[in-house]
Design an enzyme around this catalytic site. Structure first.
Site, short mmCIF file in Angstrom:
data_model
loop_
_atom_site.label_atom_id
_atom_site.label_comp_id
_atom_site.label_asym_id
_atom_site.label_seq_id
_atom_site.Cartn_x
_atom_site.Cartn_y
_atom_site.Cartn_z
N LEU A 1 0.83 -1.21 0.00
CA LEU A 1 0.00 0.00 0.00
C LEU A 1 0.86 1.25 0.00
O LEU A 1 1.71 1.44 0.87
CB LEU A 1 -0.92 0.02 1.22
CG LEU A 1 -1.95 1.15 1.24
CD1 LEU A 1 -2.89 1.08 0.05
CD2 LEU A 1 -2.77 1.12 2.54
N TRP A 2 0.64 2.10 -1.01
CA TRP A 2 1.23 3.43 -1.08
C TRP A 2 0.39 4.32 -0.15
O TRP A 2 -0.74 4.69 -0.48
CB TRP A 2 1.15 3.97 -2.49
CG TRP A 2 2.14 3.54 -3.53
CD1 TRP A 2 2.98 4.37 -4.21
CD2 TRP A 2 2.38 2.23 -4.05
NE1 TRP A 2 3.73 3.64 -5.13
CE2 TRP A 2 3.39 2.33 -5.05
CE3 TRP A 2 1.85 0.95 -3.78
CZ2 TRP A 2 3.86 1.21 -5.75
CZ3 TRP A 2 2.33 -0.15 -4.46
CH2 TRP A 2 3.32 -0.01 -5.44
N ILE B 1 4.31 -1.45 3.47
CA ILE B 1 3.87 -0.06 3.38
C ILE B 1 4.90 0.75 2.60
O ILE B 1 6.10 0.70 2.91
CB ILE B 1 3.69 0.56 4.78
CG1 ILE B 1 2.59 -0.14 5.57
CG2 ILE B 1 3.40 2.07 4.67
CD1 ILE B 1 1.19 0.04 5.02
N LYS B 2 4.44 1.48 1.60
CA LYS B 2 5.32 2.42 0.89
C LYS B 2 4.99 3.83 1.37
O LYS B 2 3.82 4.24 1.38
CB LYS B 2 5.12 2.34 -0.62
CG LYS B 2 6.00 3.34 -1.38
CD LYS B 2 5.66 3.41 -2.86
CE LYS B 2 6.52 4.46 -3.56
NZ LYS B 2 6.12 4.71 -4.95
N GLN B 3 6.03 4.57 1.75
CA GLN B 3 5.83 5.92 2.28
C GLN B 3 7.00 6.81 1.88
O GLN B 3 8.13 6.35 1.75
CB GLN B 3 5.71 5.87 3.81
CG GLN B 3 5.40 7.20 4.47
CD GLN B 3 4.13 7.84 3.96
OE1 GLN B 3 4.19 8.66 3.04
NE2 GLN B 3 2.99 7.46 4.53
#
Length: 350
Positions: free
Chosen positions: A199-200, A236-238
């Site tokens: 998830l972005w 998680i993409k952050q």
């Protein structure tokens, strides 16, 4: 430690390589490592098929068996327009070159659109893990509208042989609650089929810009991460945190003075550590984005981001434009230098 890494960090080398985290100690984190799936993920409700696909992701490329990942993301043809993305190197209008860059660059996986990966799936899906991005923001609507809408289905990604699906939620936007519902349903379906989920967790709201841009504040991005892991995102993409105090500056939501007095500091590793802490103390891996290409400083910027992510307890880097907006040999070199940070045993979690 590689002299090249220290040289690329320049005057920031000592600050980044010698920093000891006094906010959230390493002992409270679930840090990456070769046994991460057995130590952490296997205790969750993920099915054996999901774990198998995560194992494919974690055992591919130059970072295989380390617990870290290097992913090439190329969805910018939709997100930023094909011309803006690929004019610097028109070879990447061809999806095969996108996949080849990920393969030759030693990446764990390639993340791209349904169309890009579908165009070459029979040739490559068995040779490198595919992450199919199922929603996007497109910029041809006039005036521009900033929303993530579904472009593909989970079932189609499964039929393609993907190991995972990816999606973006614009937390803070007026459309975010619809996106949460859509992505939650998509991720549940992906897990039912045995695929992993990425998830972005991006922020979008004009009110998040006041005296500075708080779209990358540690407290706001940390909460976005927390929401993303609650949706059962496996990774998680952050964006890397660049400041803090978004809740207090914008004067909304709820926070605690302890977030700023004890759990964070101004140091970039401590800011990123708070992002990781909101990923259930690292039970879901945090990968930071590489950001836009700025030319000559790209290699140094990418290595610095990788060092911050690794020392904070993150799981890797997902870097696209810095790699594909240049000749393939140069892109491979950049990806390899990022991976070298995670391969260097002298660069440890702070």
């Amino acid at each position: 430690m590689s002299a090249t890494i220290a040289e690329l960090l320049g005057e920031d080398a000592a600050s980044l390589l010698e920093h000891q985290c006094q906010t959230i100690p390493r002992s409270r984190m679930h840090v990456p490592g070769p046994d991460f799936l057995d130590r952490v993920v296997c205790h969750s409700d993920r099915s054996q098929r999901v774990i198998n696909n995560l194992a494919r992701l974690f055992t591919h490329g130059r970072l295989a068996q380390t617990g870290y990942v290097s992913i090439l993301p190329v969805d910018q043809g939709i997100e930023h327009s094909g011309g803006a993305s690929f004019a610097p190197n028109p070879d990447y209008f061809d999806p095969e070159n996108i996949v080849r860059l990920a393969m030759e660059g030693g990446c764990n996986a390639v993340a791209s659109t349904l169309g890009v990966l579908g165009a070459v799936s029979r040739k490559f899906a068995h040779r490198i893990p595919f992450i199919v991005k199922i929603n996007h923001n497109e910029l041809l609507t006039y005036p521009n509208s900033y929303d993530q809408v579904l472009f593909g289905s989970v079932d189609r990604a499964f039929d393609m042989g993907a190991v995972a699906v990816g999606a973006t939620i614009y937390f803070g936007s007026s459309e975010s609650r619809r996106q949460i519902v859509e992505v939650s349903a998509a991720f549940e379906r992906a897990h039912d089929l045995g695929m992993a989920t990425v998830l972005w967790c991006y922020l979008r709201n004009s009110a998040f810009k006041t005296d500075k841009d708080y779209h990358t504040s540690a407290d706001l991005t940390g909460q976005a991460n927390h929401l993303g892991v609650t949706l059962q995102a496996d990774i998680i993409k952050q964006k890397l945190a660049t400041n803090n105090g978004g809740f207090t500056a914008i004067k909304f939501g709820k926070t605690s003075p302890l977030v700023y007095e004890k759990l964070t500091s101004d140091h970039p590793i401590d800011l990123c550590r708070y992002q990781v802490a909101n990923c259930y103390m690292g039970r879901a891996g945090l990968i930071n984005s590489g950001g836009a290409s700025s030319g000559a400083s790209d290699l140094a910027d990418a290595v610095k981001t990788a060092v911050v992510n690794k020392r904070a307890g993150g799981t890797g880097l997902i870097s696209g434009r810095k790699a594909f907006q240049r000749p393939m040999a140069d892109g491979i070199e950049l990806l390899n230098r990022i991976q070298d940070v995670y391969l260097d045993s002298n660069i440890t979690v702070a």
